[in-house]
Design a protein around this motif. Structure first.
Motif, PDB file in Angstrom:
ATOM      1  N   LEU A   1      10.084  20.832  -8.556  1.00  0.00           N
ATOM      2  CA  LEU A   1      11.460  20.747  -8.059  1.00  0.00           C
ATOM      3  C   LEU A   1      12.025  19.344  -8.327  1.00  0.00           C
ATOM      4  O   LEU A   1      12.074  18.897  -9.463  1.00  0.00           O
ATOM      5  N   CYS A   2      12.448  18.629  -7.280  1.00  0.00           N
ATOM      6  CA  CYS A   2      13.065  17.304  -7.487  1.00  0.00           C
ATOM      7  C   CYS A   2      12.090  16.283  -8.057  1.00  0.00           C
ATOM      8  O   CYS A   2      12.505  15.309  -8.686  1.00  0.00           O
ATOM      9  N   GLY A   3      10.787  16.509  -7.843  1.00  0.00           N
ATOM     10  CA  GLY A   3       9.797  15.548  -8.322  1.00  0.00           C
ATOM     11  C   GLY A   3       9.739  15.427  -9.832  1.00  0.00           C
ATOM     12  O   GLY A   3       9.299  14.401 -10.352  1.00  0.00           O
ATOM     13  N   ARG A   4      10.196  16.453 -10.550  1.00  0.00           N
ATOM     14  CA  ARG A   4      10.159  16.376 -12.019  1.00  0.00           C
ATOM     15  C   ARG A   4      11.087  15.285 -12.542  1.00  0.00           C
ATOM     16  O   ARG A   4      10.748  14.593 -13.513  1.00  0.00           O
ATOM     17  N   SER A   5      12.256  15.174 -11.943  1.00  0.00           N
ATOM     18  CA  SER A   5      13.227  14.187 -12.433  1.00  0.00           C
ATOM     19  C   SER A   5      13.223  12.897 -11.622  1.00  0.00           C
ATOM     20  O   SER A   5      13.899  11.941 -11.996  1.00  0.00           O
ATOM     21  N   ARG A   6      12.448  12.863 -10.523  1.00  0.00           N
ATOM     22  CA  ARG A   6      12.427  11.676  -9.670  1.00  0.00           C
ATOM     23  C   ARG A   6      10.986  11.236  -9.420  1.00  0.00           C
ATOM     24  O   ARG A   6      10.505  11.252  -8.279  1.00  0.00           O
ATOM     25  N   PRO A   7      10.283  10.808 -10.471  1.00  0.00           N
ATOM     26  CA  PRO A   7       8.892  10.376 -10.281  1.00  0.00           C
ATOM     27  C   PRO A   7       8.814   9.205  -9.317  1.00  0.00           C
ATOM     28  O   PRO A   7       9.602   8.262  -9.399  1.00  0.00           O
TER      29      PRO A   7
ATOM     30  N   GLY B   1      10.665  33.380   0.946  1.00  0.00           N
ATOM     31  CA  GLY B   1      10.877  32.626  -0.280  1.00  0.00           C
ATOM     32  C   GLY B   1      11.985  31.612  -0.042  1.00  0.00           C
ATOM     33  O   GLY B   1      12.892  31.859   0.762  1.00  0.00           O
ATOM     34  N   ARG B   2      11.885  30.480  -0.731  1.00  0.00           N
ATOM     35  CA  ARG B   2      12.940  29.467  -0.601  1.00  0.00           C
ATOM     36  C   ARG B   2      13.671  29.320  -1.925  1.00  0.00           C
ATOM     37  O   ARG B   2      13.073  28.966  -2.934  1.00  0.00           O
ATOM     38  N   LEU B   3      14.961  29.621  -1.894  1.00  0.00           N
ATOM     39  CA  LEU B   3      15.819  29.351  -3.042  1.00  0.00           C
ATOM     40  C   LEU B   3      16.205  27.876  -3.021  1.00  0.00           C
ATOM     41  O   LEU B   3      16.626  27.353  -1.978  1.00  0.00           O
ATOM     42  N   ALA B   4      16.054  27.216  -4.144  1.00  0.00           N
ATOM     43  CA  ALA B   4      16.348  25.782  -4.214  1.00  0.00           C
ATOM     44  C   ALA B   4      17.152  25.482  -5.472  1.00  0.00           C
ATOM     45  O   ALA B   4      16.865  26.013  -6.545  1.00  0.00           O
ATOM     46  N   ILE B   5      18.167  24.627  -5.306  1.00  0.00           N
ATOM     47  CA  ILE B   5      19.047  24.231  -6.414  1.00  0.00           C
ATOM     48  C   ILE B   5      19.152  22.715  -6.446  1.00  0.00           C
ATOM     49  O   ILE B   5      19.278  22.069  -5.396  1.00  0.00           O
ATOM     50  N   ALA B   6      19.114  22.144  -7.641  1.00  0.00           N
ATOM     51  CA  ALA B   6      19.577  20.779  -7.882  1.00  0.00           C
ATOM     52  C   ALA B   6      20.548  20.844  -9.049  1.00  0.00           C
ATOM     53  O   ALA B   6      20.302  21.556 -10.029  1.00  0.00           O
TER      54      ALA B   6
ATOM     55  N   GLN C   1      26.396  21.279 -13.507  1.00  0.00           N
ATOM     56  CA  GLN C   1      25.296  21.456 -14.452  1.00  0.00           C
ATOM     57  C   GLN C   1      23.965  21.554 -13.707  1.00  0.00           C
ATOM     58  O   GLN C   1      23.479  20.556 -13.160  1.00  0.00           O
ATOM     59  N   PRO C   2      23.359  22.750 -13.652  1.00  0.00           N
ATOM     60  CA  PRO C   2      22.102  22.903 -12.914  1.00  0.00           C
ATOM     61  C   PRO C   2      20.967  22.090 -13.535  1.00  0.00           C
ATOM     62  O   PRO C   2      20.797  22.065 -14.748  1.00  0.00           O
ATOM     63  N   GLU C   3      20.215  21.430 -12.697  1.00  0.00           N
ATOM     64  CA  GLU C   3      18.959  20.782 -13.112  1.00  0.00           C
ATOM     65  C   GLU C   3      17.813  21.773 -12.961  1.00  0.00           C
ATOM     66  O   GLU C   3      16.939  21.859 -13.814  1.00  0.00           O
ATOM     67  N   TYR C   4      17.814  22.503 -11.852  1.00  0.00           N
ATOM     68  CA  TYR C   4      16.883  23.604 -11.676  1.00  0.00           C
ATOM     69  C   TYR C   4      17.454  24.590 -10.664  1.00  0.00           C
ATOM     70  O   TYR C   4      18.259  24.240  -9.800  1.00  0.00           O
ATOM     71  N   VAL C   5      17.071  25.847 -10.820  1.00  0.00           N
ATOM     72  CA  VAL C   5      17.319  26.897  -9.836  1.00  0.00           C
ATOM     73  C   VAL C   5      16.006  27.649  -9.723  1.00  0.00           C
ATOM     74  O   VAL C   5      15.559  28.259 -10.692  1.00  0.00           O
TER      75      VAL C   5
ATOM     76  N   THR D   1       0.847  -1.189   0.000  1.00  0.00           N
ATOM     77  CA  THR D   1       0.000   0.000   0.000  1.00  0.00           C
ATOM     78  C   THR D   1       0.882   1.238   0.000  1.00  0.00           C
ATOM     79  O   THR D   1       1.811   1.358   0.800  1.00  0.00           O
ATOM     80  N   GLN D   2       0.600   2.161  -0.897  1.00  0.00           N
ATOM     81  CA  GLN D   2       1.435   3.356  -1.042  1.00  0.00           C
ATOM     82  C   GLN D   2       0.717   4.588  -0.497  1.00  0.00           C
ATOM     83  O   GLN D   2      -0.509   4.685  -0.559  1.00  0.00           O
ATOM     84  N   VAL D   3       1.478   5.519   0.032  1.00  0.00           N
ATOM     85  CA  VAL D   3       0.960   6.812   0.476  1.00  0.00           C
ATOM     86  C   VAL D   3       1.324   7.838  -0.590  1.00  0.00           C
ATOM     87  O   VAL D   3       2.507   7.995  -0.921  1.00  0.00           O
ATOM     88  N   CYS D   4       0.329   8.519  -1.136  1.00  0.00           N
ATOM     89  CA  CYS D   4       0.546   9.439  -2.260  1.00  0.00           C
ATOM     90  C   CYS D   4       0.278  10.883  -1.819  1.00  0.00           C
ATOM     91  O   CYS D   4      -0.882  11.286  -1.720  1.00  0.00           O
ATOM     92  N   PRO D   5       1.309  11.668  -1.575  1.00  0.00           N
ATOM     93  CA  PRO D   5       1.114  13.077  -1.230  1.00  0.00           C
ATOM     94  C   PRO D   5       0.528  13.840  -2.413  1.00  0.00           C
ATOM     95  O   PRO D   5       0.524  13.359  -3.543  1.00  0.00           O
ATOM     96  N   PRO D   6       0.030  15.065  -2.185  1.00  0.00           N
ATOM     97  CA  PRO D   6      -0.567  15.847  -3.270  1.00  0.00           C
ATOM     98  C   PRO D   6       0.412  16.072  -4.418  1.00  0.00           C
ATOM     99  O   PRO D   6       1.596  16.352  -4.199  1.00  0.00           O
ATOM    100  N   GLU D   7      -0.104  15.952  -5.629  1.00  0.00           N
ATOM    101  CA  GLU D   7       0.738  16.114  -6.821  1.00  0.00           C
ATOM    102  C   GLU D   7       1.347  17.509  -6.888  1.00  0.00           C
ATOM    103  O   GLU D   7       2.454  17.690  -7.401  1.00  0.00           O
TER     104      GLU D   7
END
Length: 350
Positions: free
Chosen positions: A121-127, A265-270, A243-247, A109-115
């Motif tokens: 952010l990280c969810g785009r490259s880590r489905p 505001g939160r600045l976030a980098i991957a 190589q930035p993935e996102y800023v 059984t999986q727990v699915c947080p809101p899409e």
């Protein structure tokens, strides 16, 4: 220090703890470093008992990610826990938590947080990553039933999702965010730093320099998202190996993109450096000063505080009056001052 490997052992340990004492939890995937140890020290100072979980969660790794080479240092981790005063370590095998070694998620059984929180952010490259995190954290919360759980702010998206999880599923747990811990160069501690050569570690420190440069301009009054992001990207461009993935600049609670900072505001980098993926973050807050004045009865606290608030243009809060008003309201409702649950419910309507 107790080493617990089965759910039966964990439940037996939990049942033996006094209901009047507090229990803290530090969930980890092992390979403990200075960042983890800072969480442990904070948890140790807040609680009567402290549990660390060490579980390399297959559910939060994609098929092409680094599950098989993720550093495994259980003996050293246990020694770190022992030295820092941890009371118990829960380190189960995947099968103990219902995860098949053949197919880690098909029968669980999986727990699915809101899409809205997992697809950015990280969810785009880590489905599926945050679904895996939420599932195992929920299992740990259910099994351990801590009063408090501690998470590092470096994984800011994860922290937002865990807070939402606790609110939506009504876990009676306080989530304690802990500051990012950094190496001398500014590089945020991470288990994946071990993948980096000495030269790469030096190059990776540009992530912090980019955040710090934007923070410096923010303190000088810059609030525009495009301008702040341009500062970060300009700093990163000086080290082309990174190589930035996102800023991005996002709302700290909703993770929605911001065009300007009004309060926070939160600045976030991957970014990728060689085969290593790194993340970093920094919170930017527009702060008004907070002035607290206390003293004995009749000393003039209220009079002085009102005048200070008026001169500085600040909100004035008379906490003494607030507490008296709440007490009066509770008594008017016919609720015993010892009845914590009914008082909390009454205050929702106050």
């Amino acid at each position: 220090m107790k080493r617990l490997t089965t759910i039966a052992e964990l439940r037996d340990y939990r049942q033996r703890l006094s209901s009047t004492q507090t229990l803290g939890l530090i969930p980890t995937m092992g390979n403990l470093h200075a960042g983890h140890l800072s969480l442990i020290r904070q948890g140790r100072s807040h609680n009567d008992h402290l549990i660390v979980s060490i579980f390399l969660n297959p559910l939060q790794f994609g098929p092409n990610e680094d599950l098989n080479r993720y550093p495994k240092t259980l003996d050293a981790d246990l020694e770190h826990c022992r030295e820092t005063g941890v009371d118990a370590v829960f380190c189960p095998q995947p099968e103990e938590l219902g995860i098949s070694s053949q197919d880690s998620s098909s029968c669980l059984t999986q727990v699915c947080p809101p899409e809205s929180l997992t697809s950015v952010l990280c969810g785009r490259s880590r489905p599926g990553h945050f679904q895996g995190v939420a599932t195992i954290v929920s299992k740990l919360f259910n099994l351990i039933q801590p009063d408090r759980a501690y998470f590092g702010e470096k994984d800011a998206q994860q922290l937002v999702i865990i807070r939402r999880l606790v609110a939506d599923l009504n876990f009676p747990i306080e989530i304690i965010p802990c500051p990012v811990v950094r190496e001398a160069s500014g590089l945020a501690y991470s288990s994946r730093n071990q993948y980096l050569s000495d030269r790469q570690r030096e190059q990776a420190s540009v992530l912090y320099r980019g955040l710090a440069a934007a923070h410096s301009q923010f303190q000088r009054g810059q609030r525009d998202a495009k301008a702040l992001l341009a500062i970060v990207k300009g700093e990163l461009a000086q080290v082309p190996q990174v190589q930035p993935e996102y800023v991005e600049l996002v709302d700290p609670q909703s993770l929605a993109p911001l065009t300007t900072i009004k309060e926070q505001g939160r600045l976030a980098i991957a970014a990728h450096l060689g085969s290593t993926r790194l993340i970093d973050t920094m919170l930017l807050t527009v702060r008004q000063p907070i002035v607290a004045i206390d003293g004995p009865a009749g000393a003039g606290k209220s009079t002085v505080t009102r005048q200070v608030a008026d001169k500085l243009g600040l909100l004035y809060l008379d906490t003494g009056a607030m507490y008296r008003a709440v007490t009066w309201y509770v008594l008017e409702c016919g609720i015993s001052v010892q009845d914590e649950a009914h008082i909390a419910q009454a205050l929702k309507n106050c």
